[in-house]
Write an enzyme that holds these catalytic residues in place. Structure first.
Site, short mmCIF file in Angstrom:
data_model
loop_
_atom_site.label_atom_id
_atom_site.label_comp_id
_atom_site.label_asym_id
_atom_site.label_seq_id
_atom_site.Cartn_x
_atom_site.Cartn_y
_atom_site.Cartn_z
N CYS A 137 0.85 -1.19 0.00
CA CYS A 137 0.00 0.00 0.00
C CYS A 137 0.88 1.24 0.00
O CYS A 137 1.86 1.31 0.75
CB CYS A 137 -0.91 -0.01 1.23
N HIS A 179 -9.30 -3.40 -2.46
CA HIS A 179 -8.30 -2.64 -1.71
C HIS A 179 -8.65 -1.16 -1.68
O HIS A 179 -8.62 -0.52 -0.61
CB HIS A 179 -6.92 -2.85 -2.36
N GLU A 180 -8.98 -0.59 -2.83
CA GLU A 180 -9.26 0.85 -2.88
C GLU A 180 -10.58 1.19 -2.21
O GLU A 180 -10.71 2.24 -1.57
CB GLU A 180 -9.24 1.34 -4.33
N HIS A 183 -10.10 1.58 1.41
CA HIS A 183 -9.61 2.92 1.77
C HIS A 183 -10.78 3.88 1.99
O HIS A 183 -10.76 4.70 2.91
CB HIS A 183 -8.71 3.48 0.67
#
Length: 221
Positions: A137, A179-180, A183
């Protein structure tokens, strides 16, 4: 050249920013040629981002997406969420050219992902299959760890032109989407990682294999 004023930060209480405050914040970040990537420990990475829902005009949104793409390429990375440059909005950019090693590409289902900007995204898992691979990351520099994620997801998001879109992602592209989107929900990949797999970059070379089976044996996770 003087350092631009970083502008207002998101409220520590988690209160929603007004449209005017959002515009001021985005303009302050875009004052940088390449805005810096914030790292673990910054509170913006630990709060759910706010929905955009038309709160940025088309011109400012276009500049933000273009800047995020440049920051992602410069890092380099295959995804970047707005909170990673200090903006608590549900926007992310994704792009992956894939890998040349056909064995690695096949083992990881790593197919190229064309540039995609996702606004106010949501996803749901498709089926039960899960994949485990190392992830890194840009906001946690210097380390990588194994994360188990859904092999396939159906994502719905708004494009910069305002079109609402639904698409199925599989393999590595699905991993990038997850993953994004994490966030944007205030999560880092370490929250989902097998922590015994955590490897500093200088040690990770010993575990660079198509799969994580050798790392499982060596690190005991």
């Amino acid at each position: 050249m003087s350092t631009p004023d970083p502008g207002p930060e998101p409220s520590a209480s988690g209160d929603a920013l007004t449209a005017a405050a959002i515009t001021e914040l985005v303009e302050s970040v875009l004052a940088y040629d390449l805005p810096p990537i914030v790292v673990a420990g910054h509170p913006v990475l630990r709060r759910p981002a706010e929905e955009v829902r038309g709160r940025l005009d088309d011109e400012l949104l276009g500049r933000l997406v273009a800047t995020m793409r440049r920051v992602m390429h410069a890092a380099p990375g295959v995804g970047l969420a707005a909170p990673q440059i200090g903006i608590p909005l549900r926007i992310a950019v994704l792009e992956d050219r894939g890998v040349l090693d056909e064995t690695v590409a096949a083992a990881r289902s790593r197919t190229p992902l064309p540039f995609t900007a996702i606004i106010d995204p949501r996803y749901t898992a498709i089926g039960d299959p899960m994949d485990s691979f190392y992830e890194g990351c840009l906001s946690v520099p210097g380390y990588q760890a194994v994360v188990e994620r859904h092999h396939a997801v159906e994502a719905t998001w708004t494009r910069p032109d305002g079109t609402r879109t639904t698409e199925v992602f599989e393999g590595w592209p699905a991993r990038i989407v997850q993953h994004e989107t994490d966030h944007l929900d205030g999560r880092l990949y370490l929250d989902r990682a097998h922590l015994r797999s955590l490897s500093a970059d200088r040690e990770h070379a010993r575990w660079v294999q198509p799969t994580v089976e050798e790392a499982r044996r060596g690190l005991g996770f």
